[in-house]
Write an enzyme that holds these catalytic residues in place. Structure first.
Site, short mmCIF file in Angstrom:
data_model
loop_
_atom_site.label_atom_id
_atom_site.label_comp_id
_atom_site.label_asym_id
_atom_site.label_seq_id
_atom_site.Cartn_x
_atom_site.Cartn_y
_atom_site.Cartn_z
N TYR A 67 1.90 94.86 11.09
CA TYR A 67 1.72 93.41 11.28
C TYR A 67 0.35 92.95 10.80
CZ TYR A 67 6.33 92.77 13.06
OH TYR A 67 7.70 92.72 13.12
N ARG A 70 0.65 92.49 7.16
CA ARG A 70 1.35 91.25 6.84
C ARG A 70 0.48 90.03 7.09
NH1 ARG A 70 6.85 91.61 9.29
NH2 ARG A 70 7.19 89.53 8.46
N GLN A 101 14.47 82.05 9.32
CA GLN A 101 14.34 83.41 9.87
C GLN A 101 12.93 83.93 9.62
OE1 GLN A 101 18.09 85.89 8.80
NE2 GLN A 101 18.10 84.17 7.37
N HIS A 119 13.29 83.63 14.49
CA HIS A 119 12.77 85.00 14.68
C HIS A 119 11.30 85.00 15.08
CE1 HIS A 119 16.18 86.85 12.00
NE2 HIS A 119 16.59 86.53 13.22
C1 BJW Z 1 15.56 85.13 -3.34
C2 BJW Z 1 14.38 85.10 -4.07
C3 BJW Z 1 14.03 83.89 -4.67
C4 BJW Z 1 14.60 87.09 -3.26
N1 BJW Z 1 14.82 82.83 -4.52
N2 BJW Z 1 16.34 84.07 -3.22
C5 BJW Z 1 26.68 91.72 15.28
C6 BJW Z 1 27.21 92.64 14.39
C7 BJW Z 1 26.43 93.71 13.93
C8 BJW Z 1 25.11 93.87 14.33
C9 BJW Z 1 24.60 92.95 15.22
C10 BJW Z 1 25.37 91.91 15.68
N3 BJW Z 1 24.60 91.14 16.51
C11 BJW Z 1 23.38 91.70 16.58
C12 BJW Z 1 23.37 92.81 15.82
C13 BJW Z 1 22.19 93.70 15.65
C14 BJW Z 1 21.16 93.13 14.72
C15 BJW Z 1 21.73 92.96 13.32
O1 BJW Z 1 22.07 91.88 12.89
N4 BJW Z 1 21.81 94.02 12.55
C16 BJW Z 1 22.31 93.94 11.17
C17 BJW Z 1 21.33 94.64 10.24
C18 BJW Z 1 23.70 94.41 11.11
N5 BJW Z 1 20.64 91.86 15.21
C19 BJW Z 1 19.76 91.81 16.18
O2 BJW Z 1 19.35 92.81 16.73
C20 BJW Z 1 19.28 90.44 16.60
N6 BJW Z 1 19.36 90.33 18.02
C21 BJW Z 1 20.49 90.02 18.66
O3 BJW Z 1 21.48 89.65 18.07
O4 BJW Z 1 20.42 90.17 20.04
C22 BJW Z 1 21.62 90.34 20.77
C23 BJW Z 1 22.24 91.71 20.43
C24 BJW Z 1 21.44 92.81 20.28
C25 BJW Z 1 21.99 94.06 19.93
C26 BJW Z 1 23.35 94.17 19.72
C27 BJW Z 1 24.16 93.04 19.87
C28 BJW Z 1 23.59 91.80 20.23
C29 BJW Z 1 17.81 90.27 16.25
C30 BJW Z 1 17.54 90.30 14.79
C31 BJW Z 1 16.04 90.21 14.55
C32 BJW Z 1 15.68 90.42 13.09
N7 BJW Z 1 14.27 90.62 13.00
C33 BJW Z 1 13.65 90.69 11.69
C34 BJW Z 1 12.14 90.98 11.89
C35 BJW Z 1 11.43 89.72 12.37
C36 BJW Z 1 9.99 89.94 12.57
C37 BJW Z 1 9.23 90.16 11.29
O5 BJW Z 1 9.42 89.47 10.28
O6 BJW Z 1 8.42 91.04 11.32
O7 BJW Z 1 13.83 89.47 10.99
S1 BJW Z 1 14.40 91.88 10.61
C38 BJW Z 1 14.25 90.94 9.15
O8 BJW Z 1 15.56 90.56 8.67
C39 BJW Z 1 13.57 89.64 9.58
C40 BJW Z 1 14.31 88.63 8.76
O9 BJW Z 1 14.15 87.34 9.34
C41 BJW Z 1 15.72 89.15 8.81
C42 BJW Z 1 16.60 88.61 7.70
O10 BJW Z 1 16.16 89.01 6.45
P1 BJW Z 1 16.24 87.99 5.25
O11 BJW Z 1 15.39 86.82 5.49
O12 BJW Z 1 17.66 87.73 4.91
O13 BJW Z 1 15.50 88.83 4.09
P2 BJW Z 1 16.08 89.96 3.12
O14 BJW Z 1 14.91 90.69 2.57
O15 BJW Z 1 17.13 90.75 3.75
O16 BJW Z 1 16.78 89.15 1.94
C43 BJW Z 1 16.03 88.36 1.02
C44 BJW Z 1 17.02 87.61 0.14
O17 BJW Z 1 16.28 86.74 -0.70
C45 BJW Z 1 17.86 88.51 -0.78
O18 BJW Z 1 19.21 88.11 -0.69
C46 BJW Z 1 17.30 88.23 -2.17
O19 BJW Z 1 18.30 88.31 -3.18
C47 BJW Z 1 16.81 86.81 -2.02
N8 BJW Z 1 15.72 86.42 -2.88
N9 BJW Z 1 13.82 86.36 -4.06
C48 BJW Z 1 15.99 82.96 -3.84
N10 BJW Z 1 12.90 83.79 -5.44
#
Ligand code: BJW
Ligand code: ZN
Length: 244
Positions: A67, A70, A101, A119
């Site tokens: 962190y 970052r 997010q 987030h």
């Molecule tokens: C461009 C570009 C340009 C590049 N122009 N585009 C249901 C089903 C399955 C799993 C779960 C579920 N419910 C919950 C879960 C578990 C989990 C989850 O979702 N896991 C998955 C991986 C499957 N979720 C959680 O744990 C969440 N909590 C929750 O739901 O609580 C209840 C619960 C818990 C456990 C079980 C069940 C229920 C919490 C999620 C928290 C995510 N935290 C993070 C870190 C935040 C802190 C930090 O930043 O340090 O959040 S992880 C990280 O991923 C961060 C982001 O906000 C998040 C999303 O990522 P994002 O923004 O999409 O980025 P990227 O890198 O993935 O993608 C970038 C995109 O940009 C790409 O598509 C590129 O192509 C594009 N791009 N340049 C346009 N110039």
């Protein structure tokens, strides 16, 4: 069938209720690394290695190092034309909500006011003992920062995997998804829940969906519009009619 950008511009021009969901891709052009893709985000670590409560319990120094890295990086960058286009959109749309997010704070810095940081925010720290929240813009919080009130270990006020989102903020995001006529989904890989499901909530309530991303995502097939390209180039085109 996917429709084209000119048709989307027409819908934007006549919509009163627009919700935008952003992810790391919108900040990529500012120089903030995205989470997924080649090489991992930081050294050889994946986000799942450093953004979980388990990682923090096991090795808080490592998580703080991540962190602090970052903080330093993000304090040196600024918003880009993609962020600015969303400020323009907020000015012209009656019922506008920006759900992000991202924890980098760049939407606020750009000038958006009606946003929900589902987030959390990198610049806010929370005491793991007494829960006190403090805004702290330091580039380096040190190895194991402590609470000034109770001496407890501080953590970033962000949502890690396995943690629940703030229910008030999530509730507002769900309302904004259900109430909009159009949802723009910008720069997110659309795999992290519950954020990813907001698009389907919007669609189920009758909204049109438009994805703006440099590549297709698992949700692309559900979109009414898929605009492939950089957010910093496509978003300004979408709002250019306003800038007269
Ligand atoms: C461009 C570009 C340009 C590049 N122009 N585009 C249901 C089903 C399955 C799993 C779960 C579920 N419910 C919950 C879960 C578990 C989990 C989850 O979702 N896991 C998955 C991986 C499957 N979720 C959680 O744990 C969440 N909590 C929750 O739901 O609580 C209840 C619960 C818990 C456990 C079980 C069940 C229920 C919490 C999620 C928290 C995510 N935290 C993070 C870190 C935040 C802190 C930090 O930043 O340090 O959040 S992880 C990280 O991923 C961060 C982001 O906000 C998040 C999303 O990522 P994002 O923004 O999409 O980025 P990227 O890198 O993935 O993608 C970038 C995109 O940009 C790409 O598509 C590129 O192509 C594009 N791009 N340049 C346009 N110039
Ligand atoms: Zn404390």
């Amino acid at each position: 069938m996917e429709k084209d950008i000119n048709e989307l511009k027409k819908i934007i021009a006549k919509s009163d209720r627009i919700t935008v969901l952003t992810g790391a891709g919108i900040s990529a052009e500012s120089g903030v690394p995205t989470f997924r893709g080649s090489g991992g985000i930081w050294r050889n670590y994946q986000v799942t290695d450093v953004a979980t409560p388990q990682a923090f319990a096991r090795d808080p120094e490592l998580v703080w190092e991540f962190y602090n890295w970052r903080r330093k990086l993000i304090s040196k960058v600024t918003f880009n034309p993609g962020h600015k286009a969303l400020v323009e959109l907020e000015k012209h749309v009656n019922d506008f909500t920006l759900i992000t997010q991202n924890v980098d704070g760049l939407h606020r810095e750009a000038g958006n006011r009606r946003f929900l940081e589902i987030h959390g925010n990198l610049w806010v720290v929370r005491c793991t003992k007494c829960g006190m929240l403090t805004m702290d813009r330091s580039q380096d919080m040190g190895r194991l920062p402590k609470c000034t009130k109770c001496g407890g270990l501080l953590r970033p006020n962000v949502v890690w995997f396995g943690e629940s989102l703030n229910p008030d903020i999530l509730g507002k995001a769900i309302d904004a998804a259900r109430n909009c006529e159009l949802m723009l989904i910008v720069g997110t890989s659309a795999i992290v829940q519950p954020a990813a499901s907001l698009a389907f909530k919007a669609k189920a309530a009758g909204a049109e969906l438009a994805e703006i991303n440099i590549e297709r995502t698992p949700q692309s097939g559900q979109m009414d519009f898929v605009l492939t390209g950089k957010a910093g180039e496509i978003l300004p085109m979408l709002v250019e009619n306003y800038e007269r």
